[in-house]
Write an enzyme that holds these catalytic residues in place. Structure first.
Site, PDB file in Angstrom:
ATOM      1  N   LYS A  14       2.627   4.415  18.133  1.00  0.00           N
ATOM      2  CA  LYS A  14       2.641   5.830  17.724  1.00  0.00           C
ATOM      3  C   LYS A  14       2.719   6.747  18.945  1.00  0.00           C
ATOM      4  O   LYS A  14       3.412   7.770  18.923  1.00  0.00           O
ATOM      5  CB  LYS A  14       1.389   6.130  16.896  1.00  0.00           C
ATOM      6  CG  LYS A  14       1.399   5.427  15.543  1.00  0.00           C
ATOM      7  CD  LYS A  14       0.007   5.412  14.926  1.00  0.00           C
ATOM      8  CE  LYS A  14       0.017   4.799  13.535  1.00  0.00           C
ATOM      9  NZ  LYS A  14      -1.324   4.511  13.035  1.00  0.00           N
ATOM     10  N   THR A  22       0.837  -1.205   0.000  1.00  0.00           N
ATOM     11  CA  THR A  22       0.000   0.000   0.000  1.00  0.00           C
ATOM     12  C   THR A  22       0.873   1.256   0.000  1.00  0.00           C
ATOM     13  O   THR A  22       0.692   2.161  -0.821  1.00  0.00           O
ATOM     14  CB  THR A  22      -0.909  -0.001   1.252  1.00  0.00           C
ATOM     15  OG1 THR A  22      -1.697  -1.181   1.239  1.00  0.00           O
ATOM     16  CG2 THR A  22      -1.803   1.210   1.283  1.00  0.00           C
ATOM     17  N   VAL A  23       1.811   1.319   0.936  1.00  0.00           N
ATOM     18  CA  VAL A  23       2.636   2.529   1.078  1.00  0.00           C
ATOM     19  C   VAL A  23       3.692   2.604  -0.028  1.00  0.00           C
ATOM     20  O   VAL A  23       3.834   3.634  -0.700  1.00  0.00           O
ATOM     21  CB  VAL A  23       3.314   2.550   2.475  1.00  0.00           C
ATOM     22  CG1 VAL A  23       4.271   3.726   2.596  1.00  0.00           C
ATOM     23  CG2 VAL A  23       2.251   2.603   3.574  1.00  0.00           C
TER      24      VAL A  23
HETATM   25  P1  NAP Z   1       1.801  -3.969   2.888  1.00  0.00           P
HETATM   26  O1  NAP Z   1       0.764  -3.478   1.965  1.00  0.00           O
HETATM   27  O2  NAP Z   1       1.603  -5.277   3.574  1.00  0.00           O
HETATM   28  O3  NAP Z   1       3.172  -4.024   2.070  1.00  0.00           O
HETATM   29  C1  NAP Z   1       4.346  -4.609   2.555  1.00  0.00           C
HETATM   30  C2  NAP Z   1       5.334  -4.734   1.409  1.00  0.00           C
HETATM   31  O4  NAP Z   1       6.588  -5.197   1.932  1.00  0.00           O
HETATM   32  C3  NAP Z   1       4.912  -5.752   0.333  1.00  0.00           C
HETATM   33  O5  NAP Z   1       5.241  -5.255  -0.926  1.00  0.00           O
HETATM   34  C4  NAP Z   1       5.756  -6.987   0.662  1.00  0.00           C
HETATM   35  O6  NAP Z   1       6.091  -7.753  -0.489  1.00  0.00           O
HETATM   36  C5  NAP Z   1       7.020  -6.339   1.217  1.00  0.00           C
HETATM   37  N1  NAP Z   1       7.731  -7.200   2.149  1.00  0.00           N
HETATM   38  C6  NAP Z   1       7.314  -7.576   3.397  1.00  0.00           C
HETATM   39  N2  NAP Z   1       8.240  -8.352   3.960  1.00  0.00           N
HETATM   40  C7  NAP Z   1       9.266  -8.468   3.077  1.00  0.00           C
HETATM   41  C8  NAP Z   1      10.518  -9.143   3.077  1.00  0.00           C
HETATM   42  N3  NAP Z   1      10.906  -9.873   4.132  1.00  0.00           N
HETATM   43  N4  NAP Z   1      11.311  -9.028   2.005  1.00  0.00           N
HETATM   44  C9  NAP Z   1      10.922  -8.280   0.948  1.00  0.00           C
HETATM   45  N5  NAP Z   1       9.759  -7.609   0.871  1.00  0.00           N
HETATM   46  C10 NAP Z   1       8.940  -7.706   1.927  1.00  0.00           C
HETATM   47  O7  NAP Z   1       2.085  -2.925   4.044  1.00  0.00           O
HETATM   48  P2  NAP Z   1       1.790  -1.346   4.034  1.00  0.00           P
HETATM   49  O8  NAP Z   1       0.391  -1.100   4.442  1.00  0.00           O
HETATM   50  O9  NAP Z   1       2.299  -0.749   2.777  1.00  0.00           O
HETATM   51  O10 NAP Z   1       2.677  -0.887   5.282  1.00  0.00           O
HETATM   52  C11 NAP Z   1       4.083  -0.820   5.194  1.00  0.00           C
HETATM   53  C12 NAP Z   1       4.616  -0.101   6.430  1.00  0.00           C
HETATM   54  O11 NAP Z   1       4.078   1.217   6.486  1.00  0.00           O
HETATM   55  C13 NAP Z   1       4.266  -0.754   7.764  1.00  0.00           C
HETATM   56  O12 NAP Z   1       5.329  -0.548   8.660  1.00  0.00           O
HETATM   57  C14 NAP Z   1       3.045   0.028   8.198  1.00  0.00           C
HETATM   58  O13 NAP Z   1       2.870   0.009   9.604  1.00  0.00           O
HETATM   59  C15 NAP Z   1       3.428   1.411   7.720  1.00  0.00           C
HETATM   60  N6  NAP Z   1       2.312   2.320   7.512  1.00  0.00           N
HETATM   61  C16 NAP Z   1       1.219   1.911   6.827  1.00  0.00           C
HETATM   62  C17 NAP Z   1       0.184   2.797   6.614  1.00  0.00           C
HETATM   63  C18 NAP Z   1      -1.063   2.391   5.893  1.00  0.00           C
HETATM   64  O14 NAP Z   1      -2.056   3.134   5.951  1.00  0.00           O
HETATM   65  N7  NAP Z   1      -1.079   1.268   5.192  1.00  0.00           N
HETATM   66  C19 NAP Z   1       0.264   4.114   7.099  1.00  0.00           C
HETATM   67  C20 NAP Z   1       1.406   4.510   7.793  1.00  0.00           C
HETATM   68  C21 NAP Z   1       2.435   3.605   7.994  1.00  0.00           C
HETATM   69  P3  NAP Z   1       4.946  -8.474  -1.366  1.00  0.00           P
HETATM   70  O15 NAP Z   1       4.222  -7.363  -2.067  1.00  0.00           O
HETATM   71  O16 NAP Z   1       5.676  -9.349  -2.318  1.00  0.00           O
HETATM   72  O17 NAP Z   1       4.083  -9.219  -0.398  1.00  0.00           O
HETATM   73  N1  HSE Z   2      -2.841   0.568  10.511  1.00  0.00           N
HETATM   74  C1  HSE Z   2      -2.627   1.959  10.688  1.00  0.00           C
HETATM   75  C2  HSE Z   2      -3.927   2.637  11.015  1.00  0.00           C
HETATM   76  C3  HSE Z   2      -2.017   2.552   9.435  1.00  0.00           C
HETATM   77  O1  HSE Z   2      -4.983   2.024  10.824  1.00  0.00           O
HETATM   78  O2  HSE Z   2      -3.899   3.779  11.482  1.00  0.00           O
HETATM   79  C4  HSE Z   2      -1.582   3.990   9.610  1.00  0.00           C
HETATM   80  O3  HSE Z   2      -0.484   4.084  10.458  1.00  0.00           O
END
Ligand code: NAP
Ligand code: HSE
Length: 423
Positions: free
Chosen positions: A205, A13-14
């Site tokens: 957070k 997602t990010v």
């Molecule tokens: P996500 O959609 O699950 O994406 C994770 C990505 O990391 C995927 O592309 C995955 O690969 C890759 N990955 C995970 N483990 C790996 C490994 N061991 N080696 C290589 N690639 C790996 O997660 P996300 O929502 O983008 O969140 C990412 C981070 O941002 C987290 O720390 C989350 O807490 C933070 N965050 C998220 C949000 C939000 O709203 N989503 C907001 C603020 C912060 P694949 O695609 O191949 O599975």
């Molecule tokens: N899982 C987190 C939330 C993403 O729902 O706020 C943003 O940090």
């Protein structure tokens, strides 16, 4: 124009939203940064999966170490999540003198002070604006604009997923499970959504904010934490009737003697309170400080676009600050003294089903008063149910009073208990 190589760990997602911005707006970002960020290498778990994005000349690799080892990569953006292997990868990048931008609150909450010191030691920089509140510029505010203030308290809604769930539970007939699915579909939930539901994400957070704002670093396990798993739809609805909205409230405070208290708990928020109307995936942070008074940030706190805003902003800042000496990212933590349950004052909400005993209602209210818990209001519901709004008293008094209610023959069942805040 000069270019700066960027490596990306994660294309979920990010990561996808960040890549789109870097590729789609390279010219604008280059102008703002003074050098063009160019995506060189991206690590994912599954390299075979189609990503639906034109990555131009960036390499897709399955091993995140390959991103760190790429000599063309000067800045590593970590957007993979989890603490293992993310923490070790960030450490390796910093040790190699590469600047790191991360959205990972679990890593910064667990290891922020250590990683910050490591960055300074190796002449690297560490940025983590996206780790709290996504696009809300709260980290920048605390590390910059409010550095002249003494901050006494933070009151926040800092988890989008639980706020989506609690908002939808208030509406007609949406179940907890359906609301969670909606938050997941919109890219808000953590890969393991129990981190959101059980309050860990908000704790992470809050630990980061308290570290920056109060100068005291508290490990996540030591934070008073209650998630939303046991919040009943009936309580959300009954409170809505009384003008309250249930939020997973994150609160941090520093007392006059320097002791600190951090808690994350589902809380009934009264009409007129600044957090009352913060619905759906909006986040908000209220800062109370001695000079600025009350400052509030509010906006979309989760999702790819909002998080990419913070990550890309950090990236531009990182390019601008290249060559500047690295400094620790925040005041180094002092060993915090914690406020005890006898010192933390809260108000509450208790929902009970009365037994058929004569005078059951009066006996319940008397028992609360006898335990030193003031009663602000009592509201009768159908089916012999009673809601009591309990007044400000130490947490320990509330806990003892609830234990007493549990033993009373005039109480059939305690149906719910929450913290409560008023405007
Ligand atoms: P996500 O959609 O699950 O994406 C994770 C990505 O990391 C995927 O592309 C995955 O690969 C890759 N990955 C995970 N483990 C790996 C490994 N061991 N080696 C290589 N690639 C790996 O997660 P996300 O929502 O983008 O969140 C990412 C981070 O941002 C987290 O720390 C989350 O807490 C933070 N965050 C998220 C949000 C939000 O709203 N989503 C907001 C603020 C912060 P694949 O695609 O191949 O599975
Ligand atoms: N899982 C987190 C939330 C993403 O729902 O706020 C943003 O940090």
């Amino acid at each position: 124009m000069e270019s700066v190589g960027v490596g990306l760990l994660g294309l979920g997602t990010v990561g996808t939203a960040v890549a789109r911005r870097l590729i789609g707006e390279w010219e604008l970002l280059g102008e703002r940064a003074g050098a063009t960020p160019v995506l060189r290498c991206i690590a994912v778990r599954d390299v075979a999966r189609s990503r639906g994005i034109d990555l131009k000349n960036a390499r897709l690799v399955g091993d995140p170490h390959a991103v760190l080892a790429d000599p063309a990569v000067a800045i590593v953006v970590e957007a993979m999540g989890g603490t293992d292997p993310a923490t070790a990868l960030i450490e390796s990048a910093l040790r190699a003198g590469k600047t790191v931008v991360t959205a990972n609150k679990a890593v910064i909450a667990a290891s922020g002070p250590h990683l910050s010191a490591l960055a300074a030691e190796h002449g690297a920089h560490l940025y983590f604006e996206a780790s709290v509140g996504a696009g809300l510029p709260i980290v920048g505010l605390l590390r910059g604009s409010l550095l002249g203030d003494r901050i006494t308290a933070l009151d926040c809604v800092i988890n989008g997923t639980t706020n989506v769930i609690l908002t939808q539970m208030r509406g007609a007939g949406v179940s907890f499970e359906r609301a969670l699915e909606d938050a997941q579909r919109r890219g808000f939930a953590e890969a393991d959504p129990s981190l959101d539901i059980d309050g860990w994400d908000a704790v992470h957070k809050l630990v980061i904010l308290a570290w920056l704002a109060l100068g005291g670093y508290l490990p996540p396990e030591q934070v008073d934490r209650v998630g939303i798993r046991d919040v009943a739809g009936n309580d959300v609805a009954a409170l809505a009737e009384l003008g309250y909205r249930v939020r997973l409230l994150a609160h941090a405070e520093r007392a006059g003697n320097g002791a600190i208290h951090l808690r994350v708990r589902p809380t009934a928020v009264g009409t007129g309170h600044l957090l009352h109307d913060v619905d759906d995936a909006d986040n908000a942070v209220i800062i109370s400080s001695d000079l600025a008074g009350t400052v509030m940030l509010r906006g979309l706190g989760a999702g790819g676009a909002s998080t990419a805003s913070a990550v890309v902003s950090d990236l531009v800042t990182a390019i601008r600050e290249r060559g500047l000496p690295s400094t620790v990212n925040a005041a180094m933590p002092r060993e915090p003294i914690l406020l005890g349950d006898e010192d933390v004052e809260v108000a509450g909400y208790v929902h009970v089903r009365l037994s058929t005993e004569a005078d059951a209602r009066a006996l319940v209210l008397q028992a609360l008063e006898d335990r030193g818990l003031p009663v602000d209001a009592a509201v009768d519901l159908s089916g012999s149910e009673l809601i009591v709004l309990t007044g400000m008293a130490p947490r320990a008094v509330h806990d003892r009073a609830l234990e007493t209610l549990d033993t009373l023959t005039s109480v059939d069942q305690i149906l719910g208990a929450l913290d409560r805040v008023e405007a």
